[in-house]
Design a protein around this motif. Structure first.
Motif, PDB file in Angstrom:
ATOM      1  N   MET A  79      29.230   6.735 -20.221  1.00 61.78           N
ATOM      2  CA  MET A  79      29.778   7.089 -19.454  1.00 61.78           C
ATOM      3  C   MET A  79      29.855   8.261 -18.112  1.00 61.78           C
ATOM      4  O   MET A  79      28.587   8.992 -18.812  1.00 61.78           O
ATOM      5  CB  MET A  79      30.817   7.149 -19.900  1.00 61.78           C
ATOM      6  N   THR A  80      29.836   8.479 -16.941  1.00 63.62           N
ATOM      7  CA  THR A  80      29.275   9.148 -16.337  1.00 63.62           C
ATOM      8  C   THR A  80      30.045   9.830 -15.270  1.00 63.62           C
ATOM      9  O   THR A  80      31.079   9.447 -15.205  1.00 63.62           O
ATOM     10  CB  THR A  80      27.944   8.783 -15.411  1.00 63.62           C
ATOM     11  N   ALA A  81      30.193  11.383 -15.037  1.00 63.49           N
ATOM     12  CA  ALA A  81      31.110  11.867 -14.204  1.00 63.49           C
ATOM     13  C   ALA A  81      30.463  12.911 -13.258  1.00 63.49           C
ATOM     14  O   ALA A  81      30.609  14.262 -13.795  1.00 63.49           O
ATOM     15  CB  ALA A  81      32.519  12.129 -14.930  1.00 63.49           C
ATOM     16  N   SER A  82      30.183  12.339 -11.914  1.00 66.74           N
ATOM     17  CA  SER A  82      28.765  13.119 -11.696  1.00 66.74           C
ATOM     18  C   SER A  82      29.724  14.297 -10.610  1.00 66.74           C
ATOM     19  O   SER A  82      28.784  15.475 -10.371  1.00 66.74           O
ATOM     20  CB  SER A  82      27.796  12.168 -10.359  1.00 66.74           C
ATOM     21  N   SER A  83      30.950  14.108 -10.741  1.00 68.02           N
ATOM     22  CA  SER A  83      31.541  15.185 -10.040  1.00 68.02           C
ATOM     23  C   SER A  83      32.203  16.670 -10.840  1.00 68.02           C
ATOM     24  O   SER A  83      32.601  17.194 -10.737  1.00 68.02           O
ATOM     25  CB  SER A  83      33.310  14.580  -9.304  1.00 68.02           C
ATOM     26  N   LEU A  84      32.028  16.249 -12.258  1.00 64.12           N
ATOM     27  CA  LEU A  84      32.360  17.050 -12.746  1.00 64.12           C
ATOM     28  C   LEU A  84      31.358  18.172 -13.132  1.00 64.12           C
ATOM     29  O   LEU A  84      30.504  17.919 -13.195  1.00 64.12           O
ATOM     30  CB  LEU A  84      32.266  16.695 -14.843  1.00 64.12           C
ATOM     31  N   SER A  85      32.042  19.887 -12.911  1.00 64.56           N
ATOM     32  CA  SER A  85      30.706  21.055 -13.452  1.00 64.56           C
ATOM     33  C   SER A  85      32.007  21.782 -14.269  1.00 64.56           C
ATOM     34  O   SER A  85      32.453  22.376 -14.371  1.00 64.56           O
ATOM     35  CB  SER A  85      30.763  21.973 -11.837  1.00 64.56           C
ATOM     36  N   LEU A  86      30.622  22.164 -15.268  1.00 68.11           N
ATOM     37  CA  LEU A  86      31.553  23.088 -16.833  1.00 68.11           C
ATOM     38  C   LEU A  86      30.517  24.419 -16.271  1.00 68.11           C
ATOM     39  O   LEU A  86      28.826  24.274 -16.420  1.00 68.11           O
ATOM     40  CB  LEU A  86      30.538  22.379 -17.974  1.00 68.11           C
ATOM     41  N   TYR A  87      31.084  25.575 -16.858  1.00 68.49           N
ATOM     42  CA  TYR A  87      31.277  26.599 -15.863  1.00 68.49           C
ATOM     43  C   TYR A  87      30.749  27.148 -17.266  1.00 68.49           C
ATOM     44  O   TYR A  87      31.308  27.348 -17.714  1.00 68.49           O
ATOM     45  CB  TYR A  87      31.688  27.388 -14.919  1.00 68.49           C
ATOM     46  N   ALA A  88      29.618  27.730 -17.911  1.00 62.22           N
ATOM     47  CA  ALA A  88      29.075  28.197 -18.826  1.00 62.22           C
ATOM     48  C   ALA A  88      28.552  29.467 -18.540  1.00 62.22           C
ATOM     49  O   ALA A  88      27.810  30.329 -18.286  1.00 62.22           O
ATOM     50  CB  ALA A  88      29.436  27.004 -20.137  1.00 62.22           C
ATOM     51  N   PHE A  89      28.130  29.812 -20.207  1.00 55.72           N
ATOM     52  CA  PHE A  89      27.237  30.835 -20.193  1.00 55.72           C
ATOM     53  C   PHE A  89      25.565  30.368 -20.630  1.00 55.72           C
ATOM     54  O   PHE A  89      25.137  29.359 -20.744  1.00 55.72           O
ATOM     55  CB  PHE A  89      27.647  31.760 -22.082  1.00 55.72           C
ATOM     56  N   PRO A  90      24.752  31.630 -20.385  1.00 52.38           N
ATOM     57  CA  PRO A  90      23.318  30.664 -19.817  1.00 52.38           C
ATOM     58  C   PRO A  90      23.010  30.333 -21.549  1.00 52.38           C
ATOM     59  O   PRO A  90      23.023  31.213 -22.161  1.00 52.38           O
ATOM     60  CB  PRO A  90      22.475  31.799 -19.312  1.00 52.38           C
ATOM     61  N   THR A  91      21.490  29.471 -21.177  1.00 52.38           N
ATOM     62  CA  THR A  91      21.427  29.087 -22.903  1.00 52.38           C
ATOM     63  C   THR A  91      19.459  28.419 -22.333  1.00 52.38           C
ATOM     64  O   THR A  91      19.670  27.925 -21.301  1.00 52.38           O
ATOM     65  CB  THR A  91      22.115  28.027 -23.389  1.00 52.38           C
ATOM     66  N   GLN A  92      19.027  28.416 -23.380  1.00 55.28           N
ATOM     67  CA  GLN A  92      17.925  27.916 -22.748  1.00 55.28           C
ATOM     68  C   GLN A  92      17.763  26.547 -23.689  1.00 55.28           C
ATOM     69  O   GLN A  92      18.715  25.360 -24.306  1.00 55.28           O
ATOM     70  CB  GLN A  92      16.645  28.209 -24.389  1.00 55.28           C
ATOM     71  N   GLU A  93      17.227  25.786 -22.623  1.00 56.05           N
ATOM     72  CA  GLU A  93      16.847  24.442 -22.414  1.00 56.05           C
ATOM     73  C   GLU A  93      16.428  24.193 -24.105  1.00 56.05           C
ATOM     74  O   GLU A  93      15.651  23.895 -24.233  1.00 56.05           O
ATOM     75  CB  GLU A  93      15.809  23.558 -21.446  1.00 56.05           C
ATOM     76  N   GLY A  94      17.381  23.023 -23.707  1.00 51.84           N
ATOM     77  CA  GLY A  94      18.091  22.165 -25.238  1.00 51.84           C
ATOM     78  C   GLY A  94      18.130  22.599 -25.940  1.00 51.84           C
ATOM     79  O   GLY A  94      18.193  22.313 -27.272  1.00 51.84           O
ATOM     80  N   MET A  95      18.368  24.158 -26.322  1.00 50.39           N
ATOM     81  CA  MET A  95      19.506  25.105 -27.030  1.00 50.39           C
ATOM     82  C   MET A  95      20.849  25.076 -27.542  1.00 50.39           C
ATOM     83  O   MET A  95      21.068  24.707 -25.790  1.00 50.39           O
ATOM     84  CB  MET A  95      19.016  26.480 -26.910  1.00 50.39           C
ATOM     85  N   PHE A  96      21.616  25.012 -28.423  1.00 49.96           N
ATOM     86  CA  PHE A  96      23.399  25.097 -28.013  1.00 49.96           C
ATOM     87  C   PHE A  96      23.802  26.127 -27.593  1.00 49.96           C
ATOM     88  O   PHE A  96      22.891  27.415 -27.308  1.00 49.96           O
ATOM     89  CB  PHE A  96      23.580  24.839 -29.368  1.00 49.96           C
ATOM     90  N   ASN A  97      24.815  26.183 -26.822  1.00 51.16           N
ATOM     91  CA  ASN A  97      25.544  27.872 -26.270  1.00 51.16           C
ATOM     92  C   ASN A  97      25.541  28.349 -27.181  1.00 51.16           C
ATOM     93  O   ASN A  97      26.129  28.188 -28.186  1.00 51.16           O
ATOM     94  CB  ASN A  97      26.110  27.037 -25.405  1.00 51.16           C
ATOM     95  N   MET A  98      24.926  29.815 -27.132  1.00 52.86           N
ATOM     96  CA  MET A  98      25.775  30.633 -28.007  1.00 52.86           C
ATOM     97  C   MET A  98      26.824  31.355 -28.022  1.00 52.86           C
ATOM     98  O   MET A  98      27.365  32.255 -28.723  1.00 52.86           O
ATOM     99  CB  MET A  98      24.413  32.272 -27.868  1.00 52.86           C
ATOM    100  N   SER A  99      27.791  30.451 -27.378  1.00 49.89           N
ATOM    101  CA  SER A  99      29.426  30.433 -27.373  1.00 49.89           C
ATOM    102  C   SER A  99      29.803  29.501 -27.967  1.00 49.89           C
ATOM    103  O   SER A  99      29.314  28.511 -27.421  1.00 49.89           O
ATOM    104  CB  SER A  99      29.785  30.970 -25.867  1.00 49.89           C
TER     105      SER A  99
END
Length: 243
Positions: free
Chosen positions: A1-21
C-alpha cells in the motif's frame, strides 16, 4: 500500500535511525506496519502548527496533528489495520498500555534527557549543536518547568527510577514470551511501546535507562527485534557498539 500524497513532519533523524522523539518514531512505525509510504519533512519551525508539536501528517489539504490522531486517520481514511487480530479484551489492555507509556513512562525520557545533567550534556550536544547561544538553556528551562508543573519532576531520582522499573515490569509481564504484544505480528501497541523503549535503550543519548531496559531480557530482545525489523542500520550500529 502506498500513499504518495502523505507528508509526515517530524524532528530530524539520521538516515536509517529511529526518531529520537518517541511520538515521531511511533508515527513512522505505524507507516511501516501498514506498508505505507510518505514524504518525510523536517519543518523549519514546528510551532507554526496549531498544537506546536510533532509529528504532523498532511494528507492533501488535511492537517492531522498528534501521533494517536494520525493512527486513527490512517485507519479511517486509508484502510490501515493497526489492530491485527487483537481481541476486544486485548485492545482494551493495549489501550491501557499505551496510556501508561505515553502519559507516565515517557516522562522518564524527558527527565533523564533534560533534567539530569548527564543526559542533558548529551542531549544539548545533539539537539542544539547549531543553535544560537542561550537557546538550549532556555528550552531546557521550559521542559524542566513542565516536568515540575506536571508533578513528575518533583520526585527524587530514586522514586523516578522506581516508577520506571514498575512500568517496565508491567510491560515485560504482559509481553511474556511473545515477539510482539499479544502475538507474532506488531500492532499499534508496539508502535507506541517500541517508540519509547528504543529511545530508552538504543538512543545516542545514553543514560541509566539503557541498563534498566537491559535488565529485562524480554524487553531488551523486544527492542532489538523491532530494530532488526524496522531499523536494521540502527540495529547493526547497536551491535557494533556493544561488541
Amino acid at each position: 500500500m502506498t500513499a504518495s500524497s502523505l507528508s509526515l513532519y517530524a524532528f530530524p533523524t539520521q538516515e536509517g535511525m529511529f526518531n529520537m522523539s518517541p511520538f515521531c518514531c511511533k508515527a513512522d512505525v505505524l507507516f511501516k506496519i501498514a506498508g505505507m509510504s510518505y514524504e518525510p519533512i523536517v519543518p523549519e519551525d514546528f510551532k507554526v502548527f496549531s498544537k506546536a508539536k510533532l509529528p504532523v501528517l498532511k494528507d492533501g489539504d488535511a492537517v492531522i496533528e498528534d501521533s494517536e490522531i494520525i493512527r486513527l486517520h490512517l485507519e479511517a481514511n486509508h484502510g490501515a489495520n493497526f489492530s491485527g487480530n487483537l481481541t476486544a479484551e486485548q485492545k482494551a489492555v493495549g489501550h491501557a498500555i499505551c496510556r501508561m507509556v505515553e502519559e507516565r513512562t515517557r516522562y522518564g525520557l524527558l527527565y533523564t534527557r533534560w533534567h539530569q545533567d548527564e543526559g542533558w550534556a548529551q542531549t544539548s550536544a545533539i539537539f542544539f549543536a547549531d543553535a544560537p547561544e542561550g537557546v538550549a538553556d532556555m528550552v531546557r528551562g521550559q521542559v524542566r518547568e513542565t516536568l515540575h508543573l506536571d508533578g513528575f519532576g518533583r520526585h527524587s531520582d530514586a522514586e523516578i527510577k522506581a516508577f520506571l522499573k514498575a512500568d517496565l515490569t508491567a510491560l515485560a509481564d504482559i509481553l511474556g514470551d511473545d515477539d510482539f504484544f499479544f502475538g507474532s505480528e506488531p500492532t499499534y501497541i508496539d508502535a507506541t511501546v517500541f517508540g519509547l523503549l528504543a529511545n530508552f535503550y538504543a538512543s545516542p543519548v545514553r543514560t541509566w535507562t539503557t541498563e534498566l531496559v537491559a535488565s529485562f531480557p524480554t524487553l531488551k530482545a523486544y527492542v532489538e527485534r523491532g530494530l532488526g525489523r524496522w531499523y536494521p542500520k540502527a540495529f547493526e550500529m547497536l551491535k557494533r557498539n556493544a561488541a
